[in-house]
Design an enzyme around this catalytic site. Sequence first.
Site, mmCIF file in Angstrom:
data_model
loop_
_atom_site.group_PDB
_atom_site.id
_atom_site.type_symbol
_atom_site.label_atom_id
_atom_site.label_comp_id
_atom_site.label_asym_id
_atom_site.label_seq_id
_atom_site.Cartn_x
_atom_site.Cartn_y
_atom_site.Cartn_z
ATOM 1 N N LYS A 240 0.709 3.358 -3.098
ATOM 2 C CA LYS A 240 -0.665 4.116 -3.433
ATOM 3 C C LYS A 240 -0.481 5.604 -3.488
ATOM 4 O O LYS A 240 -0.954 6.522 -4.026
ATOM 5 C CB LYS A 240 -1.745 4.042 -2.412
ATOM 6 C CG LYS A 240 -2.368 2.444 -2.249
ATOM 7 C CD LYS A 240 -3.343 2.249 -0.905
ATOM 8 C CE LYS A 240 -3.850 0.823 -1.007
ATOM 9 N NZ LYS A 240 -4.732 0.798 0.358
ATOM 10 N N SER B 56 0.988 -1.322 0.002
ATOM 11 C CA SER B 56 -0.050 0.200 -0.062
ATOM 12 C C SER B 56 0.910 1.362 0.095
ATOM 13 O O SER B 56 0.241 2.450 -0.376
ATOM 14 C CB SER B 56 -0.945 -0.022 1.208
ATOM 15 O OG SER B 56 -2.218 -0.704 1.003
ATOM 16 N N TYR C 122 -2.655 -3.342 -10.707
ATOM 17 C CA TYR C 122 -2.797 -2.945 -9.325
ATOM 18 C C TYR C 122 -1.770 -3.797 -8.559
ATOM 19 O O TYR C 122 -1.155 -3.593 -7.691
ATOM 20 C CB TYR C 122 -4.079 -2.738 -8.585
ATOM 21 C CG TYR C 122 -4.356 -2.585 -7.257
ATOM 22 C CD1 TYR C 122 -4.116 -1.297 -6.978
ATOM 23 C CD2 TYR C 122 -4.833 -3.468 -6.491
ATOM 24 C CE1 TYR C 122 -4.249 -0.965 -5.688
ATOM 25 C CE2 TYR C 122 -4.707 -3.166 -4.869
ATOM 26 C CZ TYR C 122 -4.556 -1.849 -4.717
ATOM 27 O OH TYR C 122 -4.686 -1.332 -3.366
ATOM 28 N N TYR D 160 -3.949 3.583 7.637
ATOM 29 C CA TYR D 160 -5.163 2.837 7.806
ATOM 30 C C TYR D 160 -6.133 3.753 8.905
ATOM 31 O O TYR D 160 -5.975 4.877 8.879
ATOM 32 C CB TYR D 160 -5.088 1.352 8.115
ATOM 33 C CG TYR D 160 -4.301 0.593 7.248
ATOM 34 C CD1 TYR D 160 -4.333 0.605 5.532
ATOM 35 C CD2 TYR D 160 -2.978 -0.090 7.385
ATOM 36 C CE1 TYR D 160 -3.498 0.252 4.825
ATOM 37 C CE2 TYR D 160 -1.936 -0.560 6.571
ATOM 38 C CZ TYR D 160 -2.329 -0.539 5.191
ATOM 39 O OH TYR D 160 -1.453 -1.201 4.332
ATOM 40 N N VAL E 102 1.339 -3.732 4.191
ATOM 41 C CA VAL E 102 1.323 -4.842 4.762
ATOM 42 C C VAL E 102 2.439 -5.714 4.523
ATOM 43 O O VAL E 102 2.554 -6.912 5.111
ATOM 44 C CB VAL E 102 -0.072 -5.524 4.356
ATOM 45 C CG1 VAL E 102 -1.506 -5.037 4.849
ATOM 46 C CG2 VAL E 102 -0.068 -5.977 2.995
#
Length: 310
Positions: A69, A66, A194, A246, A264
């Site tokens: 992103k 992540s 992705y 998060y 993660v």
Amino acid sequence: MSQKITKKQLNNWLEDVKPLVNQGKIASYIPALERQDPNDLAVSISYVNGDTVSCGVTKKTFTLQSVSKVISLALALMDHGEEYVFSKVGMEPTGDPFYSIAKLETSNPSKPLNPMINAGALAVTDMIKGKDVSERVERLLNFFRNLTGDSSIHYNTEVATSEFDTAFLNRSLSYFMKQTNIIKGDVEELLEVYCKQCAIEVTIEQLSTLGAVLANNGKEPRTGRELIPEHFARICKTFMVTCGMYDASGSFAIEVGIPAKSGVSGAILGSVKGFGGIGVYGPNLNEKGNSVVGLKLLKRISDQTQLSIF
């Protein structure tokens, strides 16, 4: 700029947090990540003047997950501009888990709350320009190569395949957004892009270099060459503050106070304007999906150097 940290200081702090390596758990829902060694710890600081100090397993690569992103958002903004991107993705933090579909069902208009949750990140990756999967992945890779100054950056094929084969929740999110016209392209092609984006591999120094570019207003630290327009770099850092950890972003802002994005794999990217980028890596995660060792290390660094932006 806050005081520079010596290699000895950094090493001492890394040693201090080593007893925490057995707390938390490695992400097991992506089978290829399960084989990570919880004892592999690393930390790196890349300053806005180009200097770098690193400790731990500095040569080992790990996937961004992540953390990617933040960078895909920068590329989408460069591809389409702010107005278009935020017509499809919101700007608000959420208290729901990063994989939640709930807000897509209850929000009006039905668009993801922000680009850092999975739904938002999928919508952002769908915006990356390219005529097919290969071209879009290559554009992402070249962007990362440009930002890190390393042409060898690539994705981990095994991790990408493992993520694609188990991406049931992300498929659900994508098909829901296809129905509401947030996602325009083919869902399976989007998932391939992705998953390869999330599986991009870096070393700890490359991770901190990404943060240094953002900290330097989108400019390459040594040359001053613009890699990301300053306004877009600011937007990315703002999302790191409000949504980057998060649904623990609020407590992290209070306790650590630096713009950061976790993944993660156990990676966390930090960026402090005028100071530099901070990369930490420790595979074991807490219940929110953030690196146990990484959180403690970032708090130590922030406390010792008074890096909190608040």
